[in-house]
Design a protein around this motif. Structure first.
Motif, PDB file in Angstrom:
ATOM      1  N   ARG A 235     -15.974   1.258 -28.609  1.00  0.00           N
ATOM      2  CA  ARG A 235     -14.999   2.443 -28.252  1.00  0.00           C
ATOM      3  C   ARG A 235     -13.665   1.883 -28.608  1.00  0.00           C
ATOM      4  O   ARG A 235     -13.145   1.084 -27.881  1.00  0.00           O
ATOM      5  N   PHE A 236     -12.974   2.609 -29.551  1.00  0.00           N
ATOM      6  CA  PHE A 236     -11.837   1.908 -29.801  1.00  0.00           C
ATOM      7  C   PHE A 236     -10.477   2.482 -29.079  1.00  0.00           C
ATOM      8  O   PHE A 236      -9.477   2.981 -29.776  1.00  0.00           O
ATOM      9  N   THR A 237     -10.773   2.497 -27.982  1.00  0.00           N
ATOM     10  CA  THR A 237      -9.561   2.848 -26.923  1.00  0.00           C
ATOM     11  C   THR A 237      -8.989   1.521 -26.455  1.00  0.00           C
ATOM     12  O   THR A 237      -9.561   0.623 -26.267  1.00  0.00           O
ATOM     13  N   PRO A 238      -7.412   1.480 -26.385  1.00  0.00           N
ATOM     14  CA  PRO A 238      -6.699   0.790 -26.070  1.00  0.00           C
ATOM     15  C   PRO A 238      -6.673   0.357 -24.490  1.00  0.00           C
ATOM     16  O   PRO A 238      -6.493  -0.755 -24.016  1.00  0.00           O
ATOM     17  N   PHE A 239      -7.386   1.355 -23.941  1.00  0.00           N
ATOM     18  CA  PHE A 239      -7.244   1.474 -22.321  1.00  0.00           C
ATOM     19  C   PHE A 239      -8.665   1.130 -21.768  1.00  0.00           C
ATOM     20  O   PHE A 239      -9.398   1.754 -20.877  1.00  0.00           O
ATOM     21  N   SER A 240      -9.024   0.045 -21.795  1.00  0.00           N
ATOM     22  CA  SER A 240     -10.366  -0.726 -21.745  1.00  0.00           C
ATOM     23  C   SER A 240     -10.159  -2.166 -21.695  1.00  0.00           C
ATOM     24  O   SER A 240      -9.547  -2.696 -22.633  1.00  0.00           O
ATOM     25  N   LEU A 241     -10.897  -2.937 -20.781  1.00  0.00           N
ATOM     26  CA  LEU A 241     -11.132  -4.225 -21.083  1.00  0.00           C
ATOM     27  C   LEU A 241     -12.519  -4.815 -21.039  1.00  0.00           C
ATOM     28  O   LEU A 241     -12.854  -6.115 -20.790  1.00  0.00           O
ATOM     29  N   ARG A 242     -13.519  -3.762 -21.342  1.00  0.00           N
ATOM     30  CA  ARG A 242     -14.735  -4.139 -21.518  1.00  0.00           C
ATOM     31  C   ARG A 242     -15.143  -4.867 -22.702  1.00  0.00           C
ATOM     32  O   ARG A 242     -14.367  -4.809 -23.674  1.00  0.00           O
ATOM     33  N   ASP A 243     -16.081  -5.644 -22.741  1.00  0.00           N
ATOM     34  CA  ASP A 243     -16.654  -6.461 -23.833  1.00  0.00           C
ATOM     35  C   ASP A 243     -17.483  -5.666 -24.661  1.00  0.00           C
ATOM     36  O   ASP A 243     -18.451  -5.032 -23.967  1.00  0.00           O
ATOM     37  N   GLU A 244     -17.346  -5.191 -25.971  1.00  0.00           N
ATOM     38  CA  GLU A 244     -17.918  -4.475 -26.837  1.00  0.00           C
ATOM     39  C   GLU A 244     -18.127  -5.093 -28.043  1.00  0.00           C
ATOM     40  O   GLU A 244     -17.563  -6.278 -28.172  1.00  0.00           O
ATOM     41  N   GLY A 245     -18.888  -4.523 -29.090  1.00  0.00           N
ATOM     42  CA  GLY A 245     -19.151  -5.119 -30.281  1.00  0.00           C
ATOM     43  C   GLY A 245     -20.312  -5.862 -30.337  1.00  0.00           C
ATOM     44  O   GLY A 245     -20.952  -6.628 -29.368  1.00  0.00           O
ATOM     45  N   GLU A 246     -21.092  -5.661 -31.667  1.00  0.00           N
ATOM     46  CA  GLU A 246     -22.513  -6.494 -31.789  1.00  0.00           C
ATOM     47  C   GLU A 246     -22.171  -8.018 -32.311  1.00  0.00           C
ATOM     48  O   GLU A 246     -21.661  -8.167 -33.297  1.00  0.00           O
ATOM     49  N   VAL A 247     -22.402  -9.044 -31.109  1.00  0.00           N
ATOM     50  CA  VAL A 247     -22.117 -10.469 -31.483  1.00  0.00           C
ATOM     51  C   VAL A 247     -23.280 -10.806 -32.233  1.00  0.00           C
ATOM     52  O   VAL A 247     -24.390 -10.923 -31.810  1.00  0.00           O
ATOM     53  N   GLU A 248     -23.244 -11.354 -33.435  1.00  0.00           N
ATOM     54  CA  GLU A 248     -24.262 -11.760 -34.312  1.00  0.00           C
ATOM     55  C   GLU A 248     -24.330 -13.203 -34.273  1.00  0.00           C
ATOM     56  O   GLU A 248     -23.085 -13.938 -34.388  1.00  0.00           O
ATOM     57  N   ARG A 249     -25.373 -13.804 -34.493  1.00  0.00           N
ATOM     58  CA  ARG A 249     -25.360 -15.160 -34.690  1.00  0.00           C
ATOM     59  C   ARG A 249     -25.002 -15.629 -36.038  1.00  0.00           C
ATOM     60  O   ARG A 249     -25.077 -15.267 -36.854  1.00  0.00           O
ATOM     61  N   TYR A 250     -24.233 -16.654 -36.010  1.00  0.00           N
ATOM     62  CA  TYR A 250     -23.359 -17.308 -37.368  1.00  0.00           C
ATOM     63  C   TYR A 250     -23.996 -18.753 -37.457  1.00  0.00           C
ATOM     64  O   TYR A 250     -23.905 -19.838 -36.806  1.00  0.00           O
ATOM     65  N   ASP A 251     -24.975 -19.048 -38.489  1.00  0.00           N
ATOM     66  CA  ASP A 251     -25.563 -20.329 -38.636  1.00  0.00           C
ATOM     67  C   ASP A 251     -24.792 -21.009 -39.832  1.00  0.00           C
ATOM     68  O   ASP A 251     -24.560 -20.378 -40.740  1.00  0.00           O
TER      69      ASP A 251
END
Length: 251
Positions: A235-251
């Motif tokens: 959610r591209f709102t500036p008014f939030s401090l939640r962690d979001e986004g799909e964190v993918e493993r980087y090998d």
């Protein structure tokens, strides 16, 4: 090699995230506390003499921090860094005003020269301070938003396109916000347009020059943090401090 396996956004403790946020906030404070007090002039071939505020030496570096934070950790964590920077600017501006406004001790002989110097260095008008904060907030969020969206669109490839592309937008928003808010009615329109164009161009060129360094830092962080973040469902709102986004493993 990058894996497509997504993990829970809040499931990792990052080793370098706090250091990156601290670096970004430090650069912003330098830009607003050190930079505004001095106007620099450089002579360039063909173009001739050009003048600019010393703060412009710092702001492009803060955008590089923003690019790295968004690329590695995602929009939501870059959002937290932007708010940390904004809070730092507010606090520093308030404290600068308090220090300048407090009565100087008549028993200190150096105050006769120190107080006027402090007023010159830290005594920015309220209009300029507000313009700087608004421009920073809008420009940084625009930069991070474009960076995150372009990463999804390119599938994580062609990093240089999004670092430069996001800076074109972010610095454009910054310059088009700050200078009119701070100086419209004071400078002539032609001067205002020239200053906006020059500063926007200079900041983008700094991003281009630092692109190899950005690649090196992004690669280091992805390898050592073991992650690569894509904002596919953020959610591209500036008014939030939640962690979001799909964190993918980087090998």
């Amino acid at each position: 090699m990058q894996s497509s396996r997504a993990v829970t956004p809040g499931a990792r403790n990052f080793r370098y995230y706090d250091l990156m946020v601290g670096g970004m906030v430090a650069v912003l404070l330098c830009a607003n506390l050190i930079g505004p007090a001095k106007v620099c002039t450089v002579s360039l071939p063909v173009i001739g003499a050009l003048s600019f505020g010393a703060g412009n030496l710092f702001f492009p570096v803060s955008y590089i921090f923003g690019d790295i934070l968004t690329e590695v950790y995602g929009y939501s964590r870059a959002r937290r860094a932007i708010w940390a920077g904004f809070g730092g600017l507010v606090f520093a501006s308030i404290m600068a005003w308090v220090v300048v406004a407090m009565p100087a001790s008549p028993n200190e002989p150096f105050n006769a020269t120190l107080q006027p110097a402090l007023e010159v260095v830290f005594g920015n008008t309220g209009r300029i301070v507000i313009a700087s904060m608004v421009a920073y907030w809008l420009g940084d969020f625009a930069n991070s938003y474009v960076m995150a969206k372009m990463k999804v669109m390119t599938g994580g490839r062609y990093l240089w396109t999004r670092t430069i592309g996001s800076t074109l937008i972010g610095q454009g928003v910054d310059s088009l916000t700050f200078y009119p808010l701070a100086f419209i009615g004071i400078w002539e329109s032609q001067t205002l347009i020239k200053v906006v164009a020059f500063n926007w161009t200079m900041k983008v060129l700094v991003e281009v020059v630092f692109t190899p360094l950005t690649y090196a830092v992004v690669g280091f962080l992805k390898r050592h943090e073991g992650v690569d973040t894509f904002d596919r469902h953020t959610r591209f709102t500036p008014f939030s401090l939640r962690d979001e986004g799909e964190v993918e493993r980087y090998d």
